[in-house]
Motif scaffolding. Sequence first.
Motif, PDB file in Angstrom:
ATOM      1  N   UNK A 163       1.314   8.890  -6.430  1.00  0.00           N
ATOM      2  CA  UNK A 163       1.614  10.318  -6.268  1.00  0.00           C
ATOM      3  C   UNK A 163       2.523  10.806  -7.388  1.00  0.00           C
ATOM      4  N   UNK A 164       3.479   9.953  -7.769  1.00  0.00           N
ATOM      5  CA  UNK A 164       4.371  10.323  -8.866  1.00  0.00           C
ATOM      6  C   UNK A 164       3.650  10.377 -10.200  1.00  0.00           C
ATOM      7  N   UNK A 165       2.686   9.460 -10.372  1.00  0.00           N
ATOM      8  CA  UNK A 165       1.950   9.388 -11.642  1.00  0.00           C
ATOM      9  C   UNK A 165       1.012  10.579 -11.824  1.00  0.00           C
ATOM     10  N   UNK A 166       0.402  11.061 -10.731  1.00  0.00           N
ATOM     11  CA  UNK A 166      -0.618  12.107 -10.865  1.00  0.00           C
ATOM     12  C   UNK A 166      -0.063  13.498 -10.590  1.00  0.00           C
ATOM     13  N   UNK A 217       0.826  -1.203   0.000  1.00  0.00           N
ATOM     14  CA  UNK A 217       0.000   0.000   0.000  1.00  0.00           C
ATOM     15  C   UNK A 217       0.865   1.260   0.000  1.00  0.00           C
ATOM     16  N   UNK A 218       1.929   1.246   0.782  1.00  0.00           N
ATOM     17  CA  UNK A 218       2.843   2.399   0.827  1.00  0.00           C
ATOM     18  C   UNK A 218       3.497   2.607  -0.537  1.00  0.00           C
ATOM     19  N   UNK A 219       3.962   1.498  -1.156  1.00  0.00           N
ATOM     20  CA  UNK A 219       4.605   1.596  -2.477  1.00  0.00           C
ATOM     21  C   UNK A 219       3.624   2.132  -3.516  1.00  0.00           C
ATOM     22  N   UNK A 220       2.384   1.616  -3.504  1.00  0.00           N
ATOM     23  CA  UNK A 220       1.384   2.075  -4.463  1.00  0.00           C
ATOM     24  C   UNK A 220       1.052   3.550  -4.251  1.00  0.00           C
ATOM     25  N   UNK A 221       1.031   3.968  -2.983  1.00  0.00           N
ATOM     26  CA  UNK A 221       0.736   5.378  -2.688  1.00  0.00           C
ATOM     27  C   UNK A 221       1.789   6.293  -3.294  1.00  0.00           C
TER      28      UNK A 221
END
Length: 215
Positions: free
Chosen positions: A37-40, A29-33
Amino acid sequence: MSKKVSVWADGRFWQRSAAWVTGVAAMLLIWLTFDTMGQIQMGTKAELDQGITKRVPSPTVINHKITYEMNDKRGHETPVIGEKEKFFGRDDYSEEEAMALLNLGKLASQTKNCMNCHTLLGNGAYYAPDLTKAWLDPNWESYMLRMGKETKEEAIAEFLQHPSDNPSNERMMPNLGVTAEEAKGLVAFLKHMSSIDTNGFPRNFGKIEGGIHGR
């Protein structure tokens, strides 16, 4: 002699398993967060000027031509940012000016409650057309001819201010009292939204009759 207990009936096994699963899920979950954030994260004018396109480009993308083209590798259409293009007579909006226009348009869309009928980036209602790629809709060309406007942005702004004078389909948009300045902001907001790489969403936009690459 002690009785041998199955591992499946051992409470400690399930406690350790639960701890491992919880730990791995938390790390994922932390990695996906951080990845999301980098993607958006919105790009900058400098990146755009260098041809570096982020999923959410700089607000100054309103200074550029935007098209929606098939990406064979990804299997759907994606926004393509092209050369400079006049937007309400200018192609030199600074980052601050462009952001101010986008904010005005976003606030206007919230004040007028556009999402009560329309969809924006997957949120809202489906009573009226999806607005996520509305800027790219080729039907605006017919509006330009009908309204006697030289540019698409002028035609959209005119429509937003006087929708009842320019019916689009069976479901007529009500007159929401949009001012000329709010209309300009809304058009900038729609143009910037069309430049966002939404992984082909809405899926059928490019395939509807009359749409880009319609078939």
